[in-house]
Scaffold this active site. Structure first.
Site, short mmCIF file in Angstrom:
data_model
loop_
_atom_site.label_atom_id
_atom_site.label_comp_id
_atom_site.label_asym_id
_atom_site.label_seq_id
_atom_site.Cartn_x
_atom_site.Cartn_y
_atom_site.Cartn_z
N HIS A 137 -49.49 74.17 -9.41
CA HIS A 137 -49.44 75.40 -8.60
C HIS A 137 -48.10 76.14 -8.69
O HIS A 137 -48.02 77.29 -8.23
CB HIS A 137 -49.71 75.09 -7.13
CG HIS A 137 -51.10 74.63 -6.84
ND1 HIS A 137 -52.21 75.33 -7.25
CD2 HIS A 137 -51.56 73.52 -6.17
CE1 HIS A 137 -53.31 74.68 -6.84
NE2 HIS A 137 -52.93 73.59 -6.20
N ASP A 173 -58.69 69.11 -10.80
CA ASP A 173 -58.28 69.13 -9.39
C ASP A 173 -59.24 70.02 -8.61
O ASP A 173 -59.73 71.02 -9.13
CB ASP A 173 -56.86 69.68 -9.31
CG ASP A 173 -56.16 69.39 -7.99
OD1 ASP A 173 -56.57 70.00 -6.98
OD2 ASP A 173 -55.22 68.61 -7.98
N HIS A 175 -58.51 72.04 -6.39
CA HIS A 175 -57.86 73.34 -6.21
C HIS A 175 -57.63 73.99 -7.58
O HIS A 175 -57.21 73.32 -8.53
CB HIS A 175 -56.52 73.18 -5.49
CG HIS A 175 -56.64 72.50 -4.16
ND1 HIS A 175 -56.51 71.13 -4.00
CD2 HIS A 175 -56.88 73.01 -2.92
CE1 HIS A 175 -56.67 70.83 -2.72
NE2 HIS A 175 -56.88 71.95 -2.04
N ASP A 262 -59.06 65.08 -5.76
CA ASP A 262 -59.32 65.52 -4.39
C ASP A 262 -60.69 66.18 -4.22
O ASP A 262 -60.94 66.82 -3.20
CB ASP A 262 -58.20 66.44 -3.90
CG ASP A 262 -57.66 67.37 -4.97
OD1 ASP A 262 -58.25 67.43 -6.06
OD2 ASP A 262 -56.65 68.04 -4.71
#
Length: 391
Positions: A137, A173, A175, A262
Site C-alpha cells: 500500500h 491480499d 485489500h 486476510d
C-alpha cells in the site's frame, strides 16, 4: 551453489511494529517460522539474511527523497500526534503511525525482497520466499495501510532496471494492491494482477475493473474485485479463470506474488469468507504457472493477515511447503488429513486468544456457509468475463 528454493529472513523485521494494540503484528513471522521448523521444513542453516544494499540506491527507485528524509527523521522522533511532518507524509493515522526505528525495520524488509529477486534473477535459485515482504500500500510520497516502504515495487523496479525482464505481479491480499499498481500503471512490461474484496466496501477503495493502466501501460493492469462473503469455490474459480488467461497473454519472465491471507473467514478486517483451502491452492497454482511460463522463476512475499494464530502461520507455511515439494503439501493436495504438530500447538495455545485448529485444513463445521451464495457467485462470474473480455 544453486538451490531450488531459498528462504529470506532477518530478525530486524520484527522491529516493524506500530504498537501493542495494532493488528499488524510481527509475531506472525515467529509463529510461521516455528511451525515450519516443527514439521522439518526449515532449519536455521536454510535461512538466508538479506544482502546489505545501499539505502538510497534501492529506495530511490520508488520513493521520493523528501519522503525518505521524513521517515528517517520521524524514526528518531518522540511520538507527537500533532507532528506536521507525520501528517504531510501519511504517518499520523491510526493505521500507519510512525514509531521508533521505523526506517531501519522497513529498510530491512525492502532489502529482503530485493535479495529474493536478485537470487532468482541471477539463477542462484528458482524460487525465493520473503515472509516479511508484501507491503503493497505504500506510495512514492506517503505511507498508507500499515505500509511505510513498498518493498514489492522496489524489487520490481530493481528487476526492470537491472535485467529488463517482464514481471507479472500477483496480489492475493483481500485489500487491493494499490501502491504497486499505481507505480507501474504506465509500464507495459509490468503486469499487475490483484484479486480482492471490492473497494465499494473495503480499504483502500480502489481496484475496480476499469483500472487498466495508462499510456503505454494500458492493458497491463488487471483487477478482480469480488463480492463480500465470497466463498472458496467462487474465489478459486475467479482466480483460475482470470489469472491463467492473463499469464498466457502477457508471457512474463518472472512472477512476484504477494500472499496476504486476510480473505479467510476468521480475519477481522475484511468480509470475504474463504477457508484454508484457497491458501493451499494459491501457491500450488502459482508454482505450476511459474514452471510453465517463467522457467520456475518465482518470488513470493507475505502481506496482510490479521488472525495471526489460526490463519497466518498455516497459510504462509503452505507457500514454502509448496515451493520445496514437502510431503505435507502433497498430502493436502491429495485430500488427506494432515495434523499440525503437537509441540507447536502446545507452545502457542497459551497466548492465542482463540482455540487453535489442530489440522492444516479447516474443519468445515468451523466456517458457517453464507446465504446468497448463488447470487454472489453469479456476480463474480460477470466480473470474470469483464476482466478477460479483451484478451
Amino acid at each position: 551453489m544453486a538451490s531450488d528454493s531459498i528462504f529470506i529472513y532477518h530478525s530486524d523485521t520484527s522491529g516493524y511494529k506500530f504498537g501493542e494494540e495494532h493488528p499488524f503484528d510481527p509475531l506472525r513471522l515467529a509463529l510461521t517460522i516455528d511451525l515450519l521448523k516443527e514439521v522439518d521444513a526449515l532449519y536455521d542453516e536454510d535461512i538466508q539474511p538479506p544482502t546489505v544494499y545501499s539505502e538510497d540506491e534501492l529506495l530511490s527507485l520508488v520513493h521520493r527523497t523528501d519522503y525518505l528524509d521524513a521517515v528517517k527523521q520521524l524514526s528518531e522522533a518522540e511520538i507527537d500526534d500533532n507532528s506536521v511532518l507525520a501528517q504531510q507524509f501519511g504517518l499520523h493515522t491510526e493505521d500507519t503511525p510512525y514509531f521508533p526505528g521505523m526506517h531501519k525495520a522497513a529498510m530491512s524488509i525492502v532489502r529482503g525482497s530485493v535479495t529474493a529477486a536478485e537470487l532468482v534473477m541471477t539463477g542462484q535459485t528458482k524460487h525465493a520466499y520473503h515472509l516479511a515482504g508484501g507491503l503493497h500500500h505504500a506510495f512514492p510520497d506517503r505511507a498508507s495501510g500499515f505500509c511505510v516502504y513498498n518493498d514489492a515495487a522496489v524489487a520490481i523496479k530493481h528487476i526492470r532496471q537491472t535485467y529488463g525482464a517482464k514481471v507479472l505481479y500477483i496480489d492475493t491480499d483481500v485489500h487491493h494492491g494499490d501502491g504497486v499498481q499505481w507505480v507501474f500503471y504506465d509500464d507495459p512490461d509490468v503486469c499487475t494482477y490483484s484479486i480482492h474484496e471490492t473497494g465499494k466496501f473495503l480499504f483502500p477503495g480502489t481496484g475496480y475493473v476499469h483500472e487498466k493502466g495508462t499510456d503505454h501501460g494500458f492493458g497491463a493492469c488487471f483487477n478482480v474485485p469480488l463480492e463480500p462473503y465470497t466463498e472458496d469455490e467462487s474465489w478459486l474459480e475467479s482466480f483460475n479463470i482470470t489469472l491463467r488467461k492473463i499469464i498466457s497473454a502477457f508471457k512474463p519472465d518472472v512472477i512476484i506474488s504477494q500472499h496476504g491471507c486476510d480473505a479467510h473467514a476468521f480475519d477481522p478486517l475484511s468480509h470475504i469468507h474463504c477457508s484454508m483451502r484457497i491458501y493451499a491452492q494459491i501457491p500450488a497454482i502459482i508454482h505450476e504457472l511459474a514452471h510453465t511460463y517463467t522457467d520456475g522463476r518465482w518470488i513470493a512475499l507475505g502481506g496482510g493477515g490479521y488472525d495471526i494464530f489460526r490463519v497466518v502461520p498455516r497459510a504462509w507455511s503452505l507457500v514454502w511447503l509448496t515451493m520445496i515439494d514437502h510431503p505435507i503439501a502433497h498430502a493436502i493436495a491429495a485430500g488427506e488429513e494432515a495434523r499440525l504438530p503437537d509441540r507447536w500447538l502446545s507452545h502457542w495455545e497459551s497466548i492465542s486468544p482463540h482455540k487453535l485448529p489442530t489440522h492444516w485444513m479447516d474443519d468445515p463445521e468451523d466456517i458457517e456457509p453464507m446465504p446468497r451464495r448463488i447470487e454472489i457467485t453469479n456476480k463474480n462470474r460477470m466480473m470474470q468475463q469483464i476482466v478477460i473480455q479483451d484478451l
